[in-house]
Design an enzyme around this catalytic site. Sequence first.
Site, PDB file in Angstrom:
ATOM      1  N   GLU A 109       0.938  -1.386  -0.124  1.00 12.58           N
ATOM      2  CA  GLU A 109      -0.092   0.083  -0.089  1.00 12.58           C
ATOM      3  C   GLU A 109       0.935   1.130   0.066  1.00 12.58           C
ATOM      4  O   GLU A 109       1.734   1.505   0.811  1.00 12.58           O
ATOM      5  CB  GLU A 109      -0.756   0.066   1.649  1.00 12.58           C
ATOM      6  CG  GLU A 109      -1.676   1.109   1.423  1.00 12.58           C
ATOM      7  CD  GLU A 109      -2.849   1.017   2.703  1.00 12.58           C
ATOM      8  OE1 GLU A 109      -3.357  -0.095   3.136  1.00 12.58           O
ATOM      9  OE2 GLU A 109      -3.031   1.975   3.241  1.00 12.58           O
ATOM     10  N   ASP A 111       0.309   5.485   0.576  1.00 14.29           N
ATOM     11  CA  ASP A 111      -0.809   6.225   1.009  1.00 14.29           C
ATOM     12  C   ASP A 111      -0.390   7.734   1.129  1.00 14.29           C
ATOM     13  O   ASP A 111       0.736   7.992   1.374  1.00 14.29           O
ATOM     14  CB  ASP A 111      -0.731   5.899   2.530  1.00 14.29           C
ATOM     15  CG  ASP A 111      -1.573   4.804   3.220  1.00 14.29           C
ATOM     16  OD1 ASP A 111      -2.276   4.301   2.136  1.00 14.29           O
ATOM     17  OD2 ASP A 111      -1.360   4.260   4.087  1.00 14.29           O
ATOM     18  N   GLU A 113      -2.272  10.705   2.922  1.00 14.81           N
ATOM     19  CA  GLU A 113      -3.427  10.959   3.681  1.00 14.81           C
ATOM     20  C   GLU A 113      -3.393  12.447   4.171  1.00 14.81           C
ATOM     21  O   GLU A 113      -2.287  13.048   4.769  1.00 14.81           O
ATOM     22  CB  GLU A 113      -3.344  10.220   5.258  1.00 14.81           C
ATOM     23  CG  GLU A 113      -3.894   8.909   4.986  1.00 14.81           C
ATOM     24  CD  GLU A 113      -3.871   8.039   6.210  1.00 14.81           C
ATOM     25  OE1 GLU A 113      -4.909   7.416   6.452  1.00 14.81           O
ATOM     26  OE2 GLU A 113      -2.759   7.969   7.029  1.00 14.81           O
TER      27      GLU A 113
END
Length: 279
Positions: A109, A111, A113
């Site tokens: 993953e 990411d 954010e």
Amino acid sequence: MQSDSASMGFRCLGFLLLLFLTQANASVGHYSTSLQNEFSVSWAADHVNFLRGGQELQLKLDQNSGSGFTSKKKYLFGNISMQIKLVPGDSAGTVTAYYLSSEGVNHDELDFEFLGNKSGEPYVLQTNVYASGKGDREQRIYLWFDPTKDFHSYGVLWTPQHILFMVDGVPIRVFKNNKAVGVPYPESQAMGVYSSLWNGDSWATQGGLVKIDWSHAPFVAAYRNFQAHNSFNERYQTDMLSPAEKKKLWWVKKNYMIYDYCNDKQRYPVPPPECTINL
Ligand SMILES: *[C@@H]1O[C@H](CO)[C@@H](O)[C@H](O)[C@H]1NC(C)=O
Ligand SMILES: *[C@@H]1O[C@H](CO)[C@@H](O)[C@H](O)[C@H]1NC(C)=O
């Protein structure tokens, strides 16, 4: 005679109009794809809007629900990016997550954010990398622009050699393939592209001290211009960062980085192996 030339005129006009429309259509098709073709709603269809014929997508968060979308396709390596305009005004407590992820156990993953804030206070962009199910590699930066005023591009350049996190073409993070020293690297699981807008006020803004002010709902994040390419310049097949990219990366680290797991001695008395290897 008169009616003939009039009808001729109309036909000419009609032809020109048709030509114009065909051209306009062709250029739209060339520059961007409809997000409706690329993505499906994964959370709360009544909080997701497609605008401008699918050229723009909006996610909404209110007291009833957040929302999210998922790419229809999956990617194994690629130059993948999207333009995002984050929740404006008082976005404290909101989290806009935008990431690539594989499915199943031991997933990979990548990411982004975006942690909202009070009006006028800076957003934080937290990035993380999971490889073979292991994450805990958070970095946090402030941005050098207000991400709520305009669309900006966020993406990854994911090659077998390294993963570059990019903001408007500026590398903000690199995760190298350090398999040679035993660090797992995302290279065998295809990833989808995901985004969601949700209530993260238990942790997001000033560590959870600032809660969402629902009187400012609905909160809206907007997306456009999704790009996914599988081909890179030759340089990316073989080489590491260019001097110019290194320079930009250091500029970001020096001026905008507020947290790096590599420097968190409490968490990692011995820094993880990928932290001690030079760029
Ligand atoms: C919000 O603003 C405060 C004060 O400027 C800052 O310390 C914090 O890093 C900002 N961002 C978040 C997500 O808390
Ligand atoms: C990645 O894609 C962007 C546009 O989507 C382009 O500007 C950039 O040059 C590409 N980078 C590489 C290394 O192919």
